[in-house]
Scaffold this motif. Structure first.
Motif, PDB file in Angstrom:
ATOM      1  N   ARG A 129     -16.353   8.644  -8.755  1.00 56.07           N
ATOM      2  CA  ARG A 129     -16.178   8.719  -7.315  1.00 56.07           C
ATOM      3  C   ARG A 129     -14.990   9.617  -6.991  1.00 56.07           C
ATOM      4  O   ARG A 129     -14.001   9.598  -7.714  1.00 56.07           O
ATOM      5  CB  ARG A 129     -15.951   7.317  -6.720  1.00 56.07           C
ATOM      6  CG  ARG A 129     -15.851   7.387  -5.218  1.00 56.07           C
ATOM      7  CD  ARG A 129     -15.734   6.096  -4.482  1.00 56.07           C
ATOM      8  NE  ARG A 129     -15.248   6.418  -3.138  1.00 56.07           N
ATOM      9  CZ  ARG A 129     -14.899   5.538  -2.230  1.00 56.07           C
ATOM     10  NH1 ARG A 129     -14.974   4.256  -2.501  1.00 56.07           N
ATOM     11  NH2 ARG A 129     -14.460   5.930  -1.057  1.00 56.07           N
ATOM     12  N   ASN A 184      -5.355   4.340  -1.372  1.00 55.87           N
ATOM     13  CA  ASN A 184      -5.277   2.891  -1.604  1.00 55.87           C
ATOM     14  C   ASN A 184      -6.627   2.303  -2.016  1.00 55.87           C
ATOM     15  O   ASN A 184      -6.684   1.361  -2.803  1.00 55.87           O
ATOM     16  CB  ASN A 184      -4.726   2.182  -0.366  1.00 55.87           C
ATOM     17  CG  ASN A 184      -3.243   2.482  -0.195  1.00 55.87           C
ATOM     18  OD1 ASN A 184      -2.447   2.237  -1.086  1.00 55.87           O
ATOM     19  ND2 ASN A 184      -2.886   3.062   0.954  1.00 55.87           N
ATOM     20  N   GLN A 185      -7.702   2.881  -1.467  1.00 55.84           N
ATOM     21  CA  GLN A 185      -9.039   2.475  -1.890  1.00 55.84           C
ATOM     22  C   GLN A 185      -9.240   2.819  -3.370  1.00 55.84           C
ATOM     23  O   GLN A 185      -9.812   2.046  -4.135  1.00 55.84           O
ATOM     24  CB  GLN A 185     -10.096   3.183  -1.027  1.00 55.84           C
ATOM     25  CG  GLN A 185     -11.522   2.713  -1.285  1.00 55.84           C
ATOM     26  CD  GLN A 185     -11.700   1.222  -1.036  1.00 55.84           C
ATOM     27  OE1 GLN A 185     -11.261   0.701  -0.012  1.00 55.84           O
ATOM     28  NE2 GLN A 185     -12.314   0.518  -1.989  1.00 55.84           N
ATOM     29  N   ALA A 195      -7.506   0.232  -5.335  1.00 54.92           N
ATOM     30  CA  ALA A 195      -8.256  -1.034  -5.267  1.00 54.92           C
ATOM     31  C   ALA A 195      -9.476  -0.956  -6.185  1.00 54.92           C
ATOM     32  O   ALA A 195      -9.790  -1.912  -6.905  1.00 54.92           O
ATOM     33  CB  ALA A 195      -8.681  -1.312  -3.830  1.00 54.92           C
ATOM     34  N   ASP A 196     -10.147   0.186  -6.181  1.00 56.57           N
ATOM     35  CA  ASP A 196     -11.320   0.356  -7.048  1.00 56.57           C
ATOM     36  C   ASP A 196     -10.923   0.325  -8.520  1.00 56.57           C
ATOM     37  O   ASP A 196     -11.688  -0.150  -9.365  1.00 56.57           O
ATOM     38  CB  ASP A 196     -12.043   1.671  -6.721  1.00 56.57           C
ATOM     39  CG  ASP A 196     -12.797   1.592  -5.391  1.00 56.57           C
ATOM     40  OD1 ASP A 196     -12.909   0.476  -4.833  1.00 56.57           O
ATOM     41  OD2 ASP A 196     -13.267   2.644  -4.904  1.00 56.57           O
ATOM     42  N   TYR A 243     -12.223  10.825  -3.890  1.00 58.20           N
ATOM     43  CA  TYR A 243     -11.553  10.282  -2.714  1.00 58.20           C
ATOM     44  C   TYR A 243     -10.783  11.396  -2.004  1.00 58.20           C
ATOM     45  O   TYR A 243     -10.312  12.336  -2.664  1.00 58.20           O
ATOM     46  CB  TYR A 243     -10.536   9.208  -3.109  1.00 58.20           C
ATOM     47  CG  TYR A 243     -11.120   8.059  -3.893  1.00 58.20           C
ATOM     48  CD1 TYR A 243     -11.485   6.876  -3.257  1.00 58.20           C
ATOM     49  CD2 TYR A 243     -11.305   8.153  -5.273  1.00 58.20           C
ATOM     50  CE1 TYR A 243     -12.016   5.809  -3.979  1.00 58.20           C
ATOM     51  CE2 TYR A 243     -11.841   7.099  -6.002  1.00 58.20           C
ATOM     52  CZ  TYR A 243     -12.192   5.927  -5.347  1.00 58.20           C
ATOM     53  OH  TYR A 243     -12.720   4.882  -6.058  1.00 58.20           O
ATOM     54  N   GLU A 292     -10.493  -3.254  -9.427  1.00 59.93           N
ATOM     55  CA  GLU A 292     -11.809  -3.890  -9.518  1.00 59.93           C
ATOM     56  C   GLU A 292     -12.627  -3.363 -10.697  1.00 59.93           C
ATOM     57  O   GLU A 292     -13.646  -3.938 -11.059  1.00 59.93           O
ATOM     58  CB  GLU A 292     -12.604  -3.602  -8.236  1.00 59.93           C
ATOM     59  CG  GLU A 292     -12.169  -4.417  -7.033  1.00 59.93           C
ATOM     60  CD  GLU A 292     -12.499  -5.886  -7.218  1.00 59.93           C
ATOM     61  OE1 GLU A 292     -13.681  -6.190  -7.503  1.00 59.93           O
ATOM     62  OE2 GLU A 292     -11.581  -6.712  -7.118  1.00 59.93           O
ATOM     63  N   PRO A 298       0.833  -1.206   0.000  1.00 58.96           N
ATOM     64  CA  PRO A 298       0.000   0.000   0.000  1.00 58.96           C
ATOM     65  C   PRO A 298       0.869   1.259   0.000  1.00 58.96           C
ATOM     66  O   PRO A 298       1.968   1.275   0.560  1.00 58.96           O
ATOM     67  CB  PRO A 298      -0.781  -0.107   1.318  1.00 58.96           C
ATOM     68  CG  PRO A 298      -0.736  -1.539   1.691  1.00 58.96           C
ATOM     69  CD  PRO A 298       0.536  -2.094   1.132  1.00 58.96           C
ATOM     70  N   GLU A 309      -7.532   8.230   1.206  1.00 61.49           N
ATOM     71  CA  GLU A 309      -8.217   7.052   0.652  1.00 61.49           C
ATOM     72  C   GLU A 309      -7.557   6.549  -0.636  1.00 61.49           C
ATOM     73  O   GLU A 309      -8.165   5.784  -1.392  1.00 61.49           O
ATOM     74  CB  GLU A 309      -9.678   7.403   0.346  1.00 61.49           C
ATOM     75  CG  GLU A 309     -10.490   7.774   1.567  1.00 61.49           C
ATOM     76  CD  GLU A 309     -11.879   8.297   1.205  1.00 61.49           C
ATOM     77  OE1 GLU A 309     -12.860   7.735   1.715  1.00 61.49           O
ATOM     78  OE2 GLU A 309     -11.972   9.259   0.418  1.00 61.49           O
TER      79      GLU A 309
END
Ligand SMILES: NC(=O)c1ccc[n+]([C@@H]2O[C@H](COP(=O)([O-])OP(=O)(O)OC[C@H]3O[C@@H](n4cnc5c(N)ncnc54)[C@H](O)[C@@H]3O)[C@@H](O)[C@H]2O)c1
Ligand SMILES: [Zn+2]
Ligand SMILES: [Zn+2]
Length: 361
Positions: free
Chosen positions: A334, A342-343, A346-347, A336, A350, A12, A340
């Motif tokens: 979205r 790392n989210q 990740a998104d 951030y 995905e 991360p 955030e």
């Protein structure tokens, strides 16, 4: 100030306090308003994109000039700017032939992720940090070469302008400048991510008759439709080459764009192009891999294989947005906070967003 620092591959990113030097000669200090999240940043984390670590990520940003270094006359504190991840020097061979995206100074910056003289303005104690493209937009502030900061109109929306810095310039520019798509064309786009969606909307603006999106993620294919794709191919279920041939009278498409960065999909994009057609590679794959082309077919089929780096030159993107022709609001699905980040990555893995955007308060 805070910045997203990558210390180790496949780990991360850590949002930490770093020290930023004052701008030197021909540099400006910019307070970031927003930074897009591009797959190329993720490629640093996964090791595909070489960068000496530790380093600060981010190369798609916009903000406000806070201070200028010596010799800067082009910008003043308070100016809104979008940042360019190729810094054009204005005087090298490439700049003089009108190919500023290939500028020799810009190339050097992107090879080392340092200022052109090899120095860096970002440190953590005694440790010098690399700065992606000498921008490092995943940070509250950045000191960048003045030629990397493009002045925006006073009323420009900075969050939208950030996206112009990579995804939009790269995708739309590949259509207008690299391929020069002609009206009535049939276009295939492999990969409907942040970049591919901009190829799709660029092809729509260029008047393509058919725009066929190819992706393995149904959510991305939905985004593709809303950005102007007329047809969609789920590459996890169908062979895209066969479907693309069927959708182009058995000939193959006029243009195929690859915006993924995979050997296999580059070869499929190439195979799906008709004789005399054009395949444009935008995706950045591994430097360990090569594609193979059949030498007998090369002259006979007269296809063109073009690389596209940063979409060529600036095609007045903000004006297209204001004219209602370029979708930027829809691109950000979205936002951030920097914490955030790392989210956000990740998104991206995905395939959740059209484009994720980090916003600074
Ligand atoms: N040439 C340039 O100047 C330039 C500039 C920016 C980004 N890039 C590169 O462009 C590529 C795309 O970047 P992005 O930010 O849009 O990434 P992204 O992650 O947002 O999009 C990639 C898309 O490819 C799809 N995909 C993955 N594997 C697939 C497969 N096997 N078949 C079909 N679709 C598949 C994903 O579902 C996703 O929609 C990356 O390689 C990035 O490094 C190049
Ligand atoms: Zn990018
Ligand atoms: Zn130059």
């Amino acid at each position: 100030m805070k910045a997203a620092v990558c210390y180790e591959k496949n780990q991360p990113v850590r949002v930490e306090t770093v020290e930023l030097d004052a701008p030197r000669r021909h540099e400006v200090l910019v307070r970031l308003a927003a930074s897009g999240v591009c797959h190329t940043d993720l490629s640093v984390i996964t090791g595909l994109m070489p960068m000496k670590l530790p380093g600060v990520l981010g190369h798609e940003g916009a903000g406000i000039v806070e201070a200028v270094g010596e010799g800067v006359w082009q910008l003043a504190p308070g100016d809104k700017v979008a940042l360019s991840w190729v810094t054009p020097c204005g005087s090298c061979f490439y700049c003089r032939i009108g190919k500023a995206n290939l500028c020799e100074v810009g190339e050097k910056i992107n090879a080392h992720h340092r200022m052109p003289d090899g120095s860096t303005r970002l440190h953590q104690g005694d440790v010098d940090l690399s700065v992606f493209s000498a921008l490092g937009t995943m940070a509250e502030m950045a000191v960048v070469p003045v030629n990397a900061a493009v002045k925006l109109p006073e009323d420009a929306p900075l969050d939208k302008a950030a996206l112009l810095g990579c995804a939009v310039m790269t995708g739309v520019g590949a259509v207008f400048n690299t391929a020069q798509v002609t009206p009535g064309s049939r276009v295939a786009v492999f990969g409907a991510g942040g970049v591919g969606l901009n190829v799709i909307q660029g092809a729509a603006i260029a008047g393509a008759e058919r725009i066929i999106a190819v992706d393995t993620n149904p959510r991305k294919l939905d985004f593709a439709s809303s950005f102007g794709a007329t047809h969609r191919v789920d590459a996890s279920r169908e062979d895209p080459v066969q479907v693309l041939k069927e959708l182009s009278d058995g000939r193959g498409v006029d243009y195929a764009f690859e915006a993924i960065g995979r050997k296999e999909s580059i070869e499929k994009a190439w195979a799906s192009v008709r004789r005399g057609g054009t395949c444009v590679v935008i995706g950045i794959g591994s430097y360990r891999e090569s594609v193979s082309l059949n030498v007998f077919a090369l002259p006979i089929q007269e296809k063109r294989l073009l690389g596209s780096w940063y979409g060529g030159a600036n095609p007045r993107l903000l004006a297209l947005y204001r004219a209602g022709k370029l979708k930027l609001d829809e691109l950000v699905t979205r936002t951030y906070a920097l914490e955030e980040v790392n989210q956000a990555f990740a998104d991206m893995t995905e395939g959740v967003n059209a484009r994720g955007l980090i916003r600074f308060p």
